[in-house]
Design a protein around this motif. Structure first.
Motif, PDB file in Angstrom:
ATOM      1  N   ALA A 102      40.094  11.962 -21.594  1.00  0.00           N
ATOM      2  CA  ALA A 102      40.625  11.414 -20.350  1.00  0.00           C
ATOM      3  C   ALA A 102      41.005  12.544 -19.392  1.00  0.00           C
ATOM      4  O   ALA A 102      40.710  12.480 -18.197  1.00  0.00           O
ATOM      5  N   LEU A 103      41.622  13.583 -19.917  1.00  0.00           N
ATOM      6  CA  LEU A 103      42.031  14.708 -19.068  1.00  0.00           C
ATOM      7  C   LEU A 103      40.832  15.344 -18.386  1.00  0.00           C
ATOM      8  O   LEU A 103      40.860  15.633 -17.192  1.00  0.00           O
ATOM      9  N   CYS A 104      39.780  15.554 -19.160  1.00  0.00           N
ATOM     10  CA  CYS A 104      38.606  16.206 -18.594  1.00  0.00           C
ATOM     11  C   CYS A 104      38.026  15.356 -17.478  1.00  0.00           C
ATOM     12  O   CYS A 104      37.536  15.889 -16.476  1.00  0.00           O
ATOM     13  N   HIS A 105      38.070  14.046 -17.648  1.00  0.00           N
ATOM     14  CA  HIS A 105      37.507  13.202 -16.605  1.00  0.00           C
ATOM     15  C   HIS A 105      38.432  13.119 -15.405  1.00  0.00           C
ATOM     16  O   HIS A 105      37.967  12.978 -14.277  1.00  0.00           O
ATOM     17  N   ILE A 106      39.719  13.228 -15.636  1.00  0.00           N
ATOM     18  CA  ILE A 106      40.641  13.277 -14.498  1.00  0.00           C
ATOM     19  C   ILE A 106      40.351  14.518 -13.663  1.00  0.00           C
ATOM     20  O   ILE A 106      40.365  14.480 -12.431  1.00  0.00           O
ATOM     21  N   GLN A 107      40.033  15.603 -14.338  1.00  0.00           N
ATOM     22  CA  GLN A 107      39.695  16.818 -13.587  1.00  0.00           C
ATOM     23  C   GLN A 107      38.507  16.569 -12.670  1.00  0.00           C
ATOM     24  O   GLN A 107      38.463  17.060 -11.549  1.00  0.00           O
ATOM     25  N   LEU A 108      37.542  15.800 -13.167  1.00  0.00           N
ATOM     26  CA  LEU A 108      36.389  15.465 -12.325  1.00  0.00           C
ATOM     27  C   LEU A 108      36.834  14.675 -11.107  1.00  0.00           C
ATOM     28  O   LEU A 108      36.438  14.970  -9.983  1.00  0.00           O
ATOM     29  N   LEU A 109      37.653  13.664 -11.352  1.00  0.00           N
ATOM     30  CA  LEU A 109      38.094  12.803 -10.257  1.00  0.00           C
ATOM     31  C   LEU A 109      38.856  13.601  -9.200  1.00  0.00           C
ATOM     32  O   LEU A 109      38.723  13.361  -8.007  1.00  0.00           O
TER      33      LEU A 109
END
Lengths: 443, 826
Positions: free
Chosen positions: B296-303
Motif C-alpha cells: 500500500a505504501l509503495c502505491h501511495i508513493q505513486l499516487l
C-alpha cells in the motif's frame, strides 16, 4: 497468476513445493535461488519482492515461515500478498497451528488444500465453506504434552476458573476434528486491538492509533446464523457525538462481506452466518485520540555520575483501571554506543533486566503489571568515554505488552446469540485483548 | 539428490506396497502411501515405485487417490510409458457418480504434462464442459488451457473456443472466470479473449457474484475494453464505484487500475478516483500484514506523484512503528518528506529525529537524508537537528549527516555558514569512504571559511598511503588543489607531497592521471588553474524548489498494481555512491497534445477586455497589450533542458551584476525585464492548474515551489515567434522567474528592487511602485495602504536575442494568464 508456490522454514528447508502452473517454466531449483537471495542480504528482513531474471519472487513471513510465490512482473502485488496471507490462515485453520512442525506433519493435508485452492496458477476458491466439502485428510495435531497446560490448574489443584476461562490454546486446533470426533461445538469471538502510541518527553500524547478487529472462530458444524451485539453507544466518525461520555467512537469501520448490517444502524447488531474456521468480521480504526488515559507513563531521570557512569532512574506508572493488568511487558531502552556492562536495582523480584549488547539496549521484563501501581528501576551503565552528548542516545523507551480482558477503544460484545438453538452443549467464548509492540515513550 | 540409504527406503516401501495384507487393509494401505509421499517431499528419490503407485491408484479411498495423484504428477514426466496405465483408471474415474472424483480425475489427467496423452484426454474434457457439477466444469475449462499449453503449435478447435465463450454465461461464477482465463491463454496470439460490449456488460453485471480473486481477474481483462460513448463510460464508472472503495485491497487496486485506464482521456475523473481510494489505501497501510502495508505504501508513493496534497492531513499515519521492518520504515520516511507543509513540519521533524538514532543503521541514515530532503524548504530547523546529531560522534550518523549537508548546501547555499561551523572536528568520527568524500567536497568548496581545513587535509594526506578507496583519493586531490588556490601559504607543502605521492607511488591509473593533470595545470600558471578548478559551488537557482511538478496520472498508471513500484528500493531513489552532489533535475515533458505553436492575439484581446471589466487594470499593461499589433506566437520547441535553463539564467545574472549600465546598453543580443503584476493570488494556486494554464498558451514551466511556501517561485521558458511586417519571422527565447515573497517580506523586496535600480531595466509599472514606496518605514506603510489587499508577483524575464515588442507581448500574455488564474480562484 502464480507459477510456483513453496513454503520454506526459516532455515531454508523445503516444506511444501508446488509447481502450480503445470508449465514447467523453471526447474525446482527456484527454491535454492530464492534462499540464496535471502541469505545474501544482511539482516532478517529481505525485501518482499525480489527478482532473478524473469522470475519474480513475492513472499510473506507468517509463523516464522517463508510463504513464497513466483510470478510475472505484471501481476498484482495486492492479490498475491493477499493470497499468501489467506493461504497461511487457511493452513492455520486446518492444521490448528502455524509452525514448521505443524506444516511438516500435515504436508499431505496442505498438498490437498493447495490442489483445491490453486489450479494452473489461478486461484479457484479460498472460502472455507467451499473447501470443507473437498478436503478429506484429517489434521495431525503436533501439540505434545506441555507444561503450560498445567498453569490453568489453580492452587492445590482446585479448579478455580476452569469453567469460566478457556485456555489460550483452545482456539488453536484444527477445524476439521470437530466434525469427525463430534468434538465440542464451540465458537470464539475475539476482539483484538493493536495500539501504537507515541508519548513525548513532556508527557503529551503525540500520536495514538488503534487498529482493532473482531474475529470469529467457529467450530460449529450447523450454525446458520449468529448475532453479535456491540455497545449501543458505538459511533463511527468524528461527527456522530451522542450525548456525553461513555460513547465508544471509532474513525473507520469495514465489515466482512458476509455480514448483514440491517440491524447495525438501529441497535448495533451484526448478523452473519459464520463459516467454519477463522474469519475477520469487522475491522476498525481509531486515530489521534484515546478514549481513556494512555496506559503507561514514564518518569525518567538520566544523568552522568561522578565516576563516568550513566545513571538511569526510571519510574513507570500503569494507569489502567485497578482490576486490569498488563502482562508480558517488555521495555527496551537504547543505551549509548560502547556500553559495556550494567548493574541494576529493580523494585520487585519478579522483574528482570539485562543489557543486550547486540541491539545496544536494556531489556526490562515485567511479567505482570497491575493497574494503578508504579514500578521503578535504577540502571547504572558502564560506558567508557561517556560524553554529555551521549545522553542524547538514551531513549526512547519502547514497550511491548498485552492487556488481557481489555479493549482500549472500549468496544464490548453485549451478547452473542446463535440460531438455531444448538443441540447439546455449545460453548460461546468472547475474548478481549489489546496488544502493542510500538508504545514509545520519549525521554 | 538421493539421500544415503535411499535404496533401502525404496525397497522397504515397495515391499510394503506389494504386501497383500496391507493392500487389503485400507487404513494401512493409505498410511504406506503416505510414507512414500513423505519420503518424496523429504527429497528421497522414490520414482522407482511408480508402477506400484499406479496400482494403489485404483481404490475407493479418496484420500489415498489424492495422495497417489500428487505422486504421479511429480514423476509422470520420467515414466511416460507407465503413465499410460494411469489413464485407464483416470478415464474410469471420469464416469464416477461422485462429482468430486470426476473433477479430481479430470484435473490430474491434465496435470500429467505428457503431450503423448493428449488424445486420451480430449474426450473426457469435452464431456467435462457439459457436466452437471460446477466443480467438474471448472476443472474442464482450465484443462483446455493446459492442453493448449502442451501443444502450443497445434490448431485450437474452434468448437472448443465457441463452447468456452458460451460458458461465460455459466451460472457458476468460478466457471465464468476460468473461461476468461482459459480463453486468454488459448487466444493469446489473437490478443486474448474478445472484449466487446455485450461481454463487458455481462461481466460487469456478474462482478458481484465473484469472490475477490474472480473480481480481480475480470477487472484486469476489462482493461482492454474501450467504451463507445461517454455515457457508456460513465455508466461503467458508476457501476464500479462500489468496488473502488472495497475493503479488499486487491479489488480496490484492480478497480483503480481499470478506472485510470478508462479515464485516460478525462484526467479530472482520474484524479477524483484517486481521492476516492485514499481511505481504503490508508486502511491497507494499517493492515496487520506488513507485506500488505508495504504494498500500500509503495502505491501511495505513486499516487503522490500526481496528487502531492492527497495525504497531507494524514501524515501521522506514516509515522513508523517501533517493530516495523526497516523496509517499511524507509518507505514511510520517503512519504513523510513529500507530505511536509508549514503546519506539520515541526511534528514530522521531531518524529524523524527520533529515527536517527535507530539501531538499524540503514534506517538511521534514511532518516537523516529525509531530514536533508525537508531541509531544502525548511533549512534552519533541519540544520539545527543535523548539527545536533553530529554531537553523538557516531560513525554512521556523522557520515550520513555530512553527506546530507553536502547535498543540502548544493541546493541551498544560504546554509553554508552553519555547515562550515558544524564541519569542525567531525573528521575524527568519519570512517567510511562515502562520508569522507563528502567532507572533502565540502572542504574544497568552503575551504576558505573552515579555519581548520588545512589541518584536516594534512591528516588525510599523511594517511594517503593506507587509503584504499579510489574515490577518496581523487576527491582529496581536487580538494587540496582548490584549497591551494584560496589558501596557498598553508597548503603548498602538503600539495607538493600529495602530488609527489600520486605521480610516483600511486598504482591506480585514475588517481595517477589526475595527479599528472593537476601537475601540468599548475605549470600553466595560477590563472589557468583557477579557470579550470573554480567550479560552481552551488545551484542556487533551484534551491528553494523541493516539489517535483505534479505528473500526469498517465506517467505511472501502467505500473500501478504491478510489482514495479515495490521493486525500486529506497537505494535506487537516493543513490548513495557519488562524489559530488547531483543536480536537482526536472524533466519537462512537452505536452504533445497541444499544438506546438499557438496564435495568441486573441488571448491578448481577451486580456484587455477582462482587465477593464475587473476594474483593477493597470494602464501600463493595457498599453503593452495595445502595442502588440503584429501577431506574436509562442512555441515550446526546441525544448530547453533544465541544465541549459540554469546556465542561461545564471549567465544573465552574472552579466548584470558585473557589468555597468553603459556596457549593458551595448549588449544588443539580450534583454532583461523586471515587472510586477498586481492582484493575482496565484501563489495559492495548485501547481497543476498553473502548469496547465501556462501550457495552454505554450509557456513551459520548469520548476515550482510547492504552494503556500514563501518565497514562492516558478521558473518558466518559451520561444516567441514574431513576424514583423515584411520581415522574416524573428524568433527569441525567453526565460523567466515568478517570485512572490508575501506580505511579510514586502519591505525586503522593496529595498531589493531599490538596490537593483539602474542595473536592470525596470518596467514602467515598477517605476510607479518605487515612487510610492520609498524604502523608509513611513513610505512603506503608505505603499501598503495604497496596495490594499493586493498582492504582487515579481516577474523577471530574460530574452535572447533582444526584441522589445515580443517581450512586451509575452508579458501581456503572462499577465492575462495570471489574472485569469487568480480570478478563477476568487
Amino acid at each position: 497468476m502464480i507459477s510456483q508456490l513453496f513454503i520454506l522454514s526459516s532455515k531454508g528447508d523445503n516444506l511444501i513445493y508446488k509447481d502450480s502452473s503445470v508449465r514447467g517454466e523453471a526447474g525446482s531449483d527456484v527454491i535454492n535461488v530464492f534462499y540464496e537471495k535471502v541469505t545474501a542480504l544482511p539482516g532478517d528482513q529481505p525485501p518482499v519482492v525480489m527478482n532473478h531474471g524473469d522470475l519474480h519472487f513475492v513472499h510473506v513471513r507468517q509463523g516464522g515461515l517463508y510463504w513464497v510465490a513466483t510470478t510475472t512482473a505484471d501481476s498484482s502485488p495486492f492479490s498475491i500478498i493477499e493470497f499468501l496471507n489467506r493461504l497461511a490462515s487457511l493452513v492455520k485453520d486446518y492444521c490448528g497451528d502455524l509452525t514448521e512442525k505443524a506444516v511438516q506433519m500435515n504436508f499431505a493435508l496442505i498438498y490437498e488444500l493447495l490442489d483445491e485452492v490453486v489450479d494452473y496458477g489461478y486461484v479457484q476458491s479460498m472460502s472455507s465453506d467451499v473447501l470443507k466439502n473437498f478436503i478429506q485428510t484429517e489434521a495431525v495435531s503436533p501439540r505434545p504434552f506441555s507444561l503450560f497446560q498445567l498453569s490453568n490448574v489453580g492452587l492445590f489443584g482446585a479448579e478455580t476458573q476452569q469453567s469460566k476461562v478457556a485456555p489460550s490454546s483452545a482456539a488453536s486446533r484444527p477445524i476439521q476434528s470437530s466434525r469427525e470426533q463430534g468434538g465440542k461445538s464451540e465458537i470464539f469471538v475475539d476482539v483484538i486491538e493493536r495500539m501504537s502510541v507515541v508519548i513525548g518527553s513532556n508527557g503529551v500524547l503525540m500520536k495514538a492509533d488503534v487498529e482493532g478487529e473482531i474475529k470469529v472462530k467457529c467450530y460449529m458444524p450447523n450454525c446458520s446464523e449468529m448475532r453479535i451485539g456491540l455497545n449501543e453507544e458505538f459511533s463511527i466518525g468524528k461527527s456522530q457525538l451522542r450525548g456525553y461520555g461513555a460513547a465508544v467512537r471509532v474513525d473507520e469501520v469495514s465489515f466482512h462481506q458476509a455480514v448483514k448490517l440491517d440491524e447495525f444502524d438501529s441497535s448495533r447488531i451484526l448478523r452473519l452466518s459464520p463459516s467454519q474456521g477463522e474469519q475477520t468480521v469487522m475491522q476498525y480504526q481509531l486515530s489521534d485520540v484515546l478514549p481513556s488515559a494512555p496506559p503507561f507513563r514514564l518518569f525518567p531521570t538520566i544523568e552522568r555520575d561522578s565516576g563516568g557512569k550513566l545513571l538511569m532512574y526510571l519510574k513507570l506508572r500503569c494507569d489502567l483501571p485497578p482490576k486490569s493488568a498488563a502482562i508480558n511487558l517488555c521495555a527496551s531502552i537504547p543505551v549509548p554506543k560502547g556500553s559495556v556492562s550494567m548493574s541494576l536495582e529493580l523494585s520487585s523480584p519478579d522483574q528482570s533486566a539485562e543489557l543486550k549488547l547486540q541491539s545496544r539496549s536494556i531489556e526490562w521484563t515485567i511479567p505482570r503489571f497491575p493497574g494503578g501501581t508504579q514500578l521503578s528501576a535504577l540502571f547504572k551503565v558502564e560506558v567508557p568515554g561517556l560524553s554529555p552528548s551521549s545522553l542524547m542516545e538514551v531513549g526512547p523507551m519502547v514497550l511491548n505488552f498485552e492487556l488481557p480482558k481489555l479493549t482500549v477503544s472500549g468496544l464490548q460484545v453485549r451478547f452473542l446469540r446463535l440460531s438455531p438453538v444448538q443441540p447439546g452443549p455449545a460453548q460461546r467464548w468472547v475474548r478481549y485483548v489489546t496488544h502493542s509492540d510500538s508504545y514509545i515513550l520519549r525521554i | 539428490m538421493p539421500y544415503l540409504g535411499s535404496e533401502d527406503t525404496e525397497r522397504e516401501l515397495r515391499r510394503a506396497l506389494c504386501n497383500p495384507h496391507i493392500q487389503s487393509d485400507p487404513l494401512r494401505y493409505r498410511n504406506t502411501v503416505l510414507k512414500v509421499l513423505r519420503a518424496m517431499s523429504q527429497g528421497v528419490d522414490v520414482s522407482g515405485l511408480f508402477s506400484e503407485m499406479v496400482k494403489a491408484c485404483a481404490t475407493v479411498d479418496i484420500v489415498q487417490k489424492k495422495l497417489v495423484y500428487v505422486f504421479l504428477c511429480s514423476y509422470a514426466a520420467l515414466n511416460p510409458e507407465l503413465s499410460l496405465l494411469v489413464i485407464n483408471t483416470l478415464r474410469k474415474d471420469c464416469q464416477d457418480p461422485n462429482p468430486m472424483v470426476r473433477s479430481l480425475a479430470l484435473r490430474n489427467m491434465t496435470n500429467l504434462r505428457l503431450s503423448s496423452l493428449v488424445e486420451y484426454v480430449e474426450q473426457p474434457l469435452t464431456a467435462g464442459l457439459r457436466d452437471r457439477a460446477a466443480c467438474v466444469r471448472r476443472v474442464a475449462v482450465l484443462g483446455w488451457a493446459k492442453i493448449h499449453n502442451l501443444q502450443p503449435n497445434s490448431e485450437t478447435d474452434a468448437a472448443v473456443v465457441n463452447e468456452l465463450y458460451t460458458l461465460l454465461r455459466d451460472p457458476d461464477p468460478v466457471v465464468m472466470v476460468n473461461c476468461l482465463r482459459a480463453l486468454e491463454e488459448i487466444l493469446k496470439e489473437e490478443g486474448g479473449v474478445a472484449i466487446n460490449k455485450p461481454i463487458t456488460h455481462h461481466l460487469l453485471n456478474r462482478l458481484k457474484e465473484c469472490d475477490v480473486w474472480g473480481q480481480c481477474e475480470v477487472l484486469r481483462v476489462l482493461q482492454r475494453y474501450r467504451p463507445q460513448t461517454e455515457d457508456e463510460l460513465f455508466d461503467i464508472l458508476s457501476l464500479l464505484d462500489a468496488s473502488l472503495v472495497s475493503p479488499h485491497p486487491p479489488v480496490m487496486a484492480a478497480t483503480l487500475s481499470l478506472f485510470l485506464g478508462l479515464c485516460s482521456a478525462l484526467p479530472a475523473v482520474g484524479l477524483a478516483a484517486l481521492e476516492r481510494v485514499r481511505a481504503p489505501l490508508l486502511t491497507a497501510c494499517g493492515s496487520p500484514s506488513r507485506e500488505m502495508r508495504l504494498t500500500a505504501l509503495c502505491h501511495i508513493q505513486l499516487l503522490l506523484r500526481s496528487l502531492p496534497g492527497l495525504m497531507g492531513a494524514h501524515y501521522k499515519r506514516f509515522f513508523c512503528g517501533y517493530a516495523e521492518p526497516a523496509y517499511i520504515k524507509q518507505r514511510k520516511m520517503q512519504v513523510l518528506v513529500e507530505l511536509v507543509n508549514d503546519d506539520n513540519v515541526a511534528m514530522i521533524l521531531d518524529e524523524l529525529r527520533g529515527y536517527c538514532t535507530d539501531v538499524n543503521t540503514d534506517t538511521a541514515q534514511a532518516a537523516i537524508s529525509a531530514i536533508g530532503g525537508i531541509g531544502r524548504s525548511y533549512s534552519d530547523r533541519c540544520l539545527e537537528i543535523l548539527t545536533g546529531l553530529l554531537g553523538l560522534k557516531q560513525e554512521h550518523i556523522t557520515s550520513a549527516v555530512v553527506q546530507t549537508m553536502r547535498d543540502l548546501v548544493w541546493v541551498c547555499p544560504q546554509c553554508s555558514d552553519t555547515v562550515c561551523e558544524a564541519l569542525e572536528g567531525c573528521e575524527d568520527t568519519l570512517q567510511d569512504s562515502q562520508g569522507r568524500q563528502a567532507l572533502l567536497w565540502l572542504l574544497a568548496v568552503y575551504g576558505e571559511r573552515v579555519s581548520s581545513a588545512p589541518y584536516t587535509l594534512e591528516v588525510f594526506i599523511d594517511g594517503v598511503r593506507s587509503e584504499t578507496s579510489v574515490g577518496v583519493k581523487m576527491e582529496l586531490l581536487t580538494t587540496t588543489m582548490r584549497l591551494f588556490l584560496c589558501r596557498p601559504a598553508e597548503t603548498q607543502d602538503m600539495l607538493g607531497r600529495l602530488l609527489h605521492y600520486c605521480i610516483e607511488e600511486e598504482t591506480d591509473m585514475c588517481v595517477r592521471d589526475q595527479g599528472h593533470l593537476y601537475y601540468r595545470l599548475l605549470h600553466r600558471g595560477i590563472e589557468e588553474t583557477q579557470k579550470v578548478l573554480q567550479g560552481r559551488r552551488s545551484d542556487p537557482s533551484l534551491g528553494v524548489l523541493i516539489g517535483r511538478p505534479a505528473e500526469p496520472v498517465s506517467q505511472w498508471a501502467c505500473s500501478f498494481n504491478t510489482l514495479d513500484p515495490l521493486k525500486q528500493g529506497p537505494v535506487e531513489t537516493e543513490p548513495p555512491s557519488r562524489g559530488s552532489p547531483e543536480h536537482v533535475t526536472f524533466d519537462p515533458k512537452p505536452n504533445t497534445d497541444l499544438s506546438e505553436t499557438l496564435d495568441c492575439s486573441q488571448i491578448v484581446k481577451l486580456h484587455s477586455a477582462s482587465d477593464r471589466a475587473s476594474g483593477c487594470s493597470d494602464s501600463s499593461a493595457e498599453g503593452l497589450a495595445s502595442s502588440v499589433a503584429p501577431p506574436l506566437s509562442l512555441s515550446l520547441t526546441p525544448v530547453l533542458s533544465p541544465e541549459e535553463f540554469e546556465r542561461l539564467w545564471l549567465q544573465r545574472q552574472d552579466l548584470h551584476t558585473e557589468q555597468d549600465a553603459e556596457k549593458r546598453e551595448e549588449e544588443e543580443d539580450c534583454a532583461c525585464l523586471v515587472e510586477h503584476i498586481r492582484g493575482p493570488a496565484i501563489a495559492h494556486c495548485s501547481p497543476q492548474s498553473l502548469q496547465a494554464a501556462m501550457q495552454l498558451v505554450n509557456i513551459q514551466t520548469l520548476a515550482f515551489t510547492p504552494p503556500h511556501t514563501l518565497p514562492w517561485r516558478v521558473y518558466l521558458f518559451t520561444h516567441t515567434q514574431h513576424t514583423h511586417s515584411g520581415n522574416a519571422p524573428h524568433s527569441t527565447l525567453i526565460v523567466g522567474e515568478l517570485l512572490y515573497t508575501g506580505e511579510a517580506n514586502r519591505r525586503v523586496r522593496l529595498v531589493k528592487t531599490g538596490s537593483d535600480d539602474g542595473v536592470l531595466v525596470e518596467g514602467s509599472e515598477e517605476e510607479h511602485v518605487r515612487e510610492g514606496g520609498d524604502p523608509t518605514p513611513a513610505g512603506l506603510r503608505e505603499s501598503a495602504r495604497e496596495n490594499g489587499e493586493e498582492e504582487e508577483v515579481k516577474v523577471t524575464l530574460k530574452q535572447q536575442p533582444r526584441d522589445d515588442s515580443a517581450l512586451k507581448g509575452f508579458l501581456s500574455i503572462l499577465t492575462t494568464v495570471l489574472h485569469t488564474l487568480s480570478s478563477e480562484r476568487a
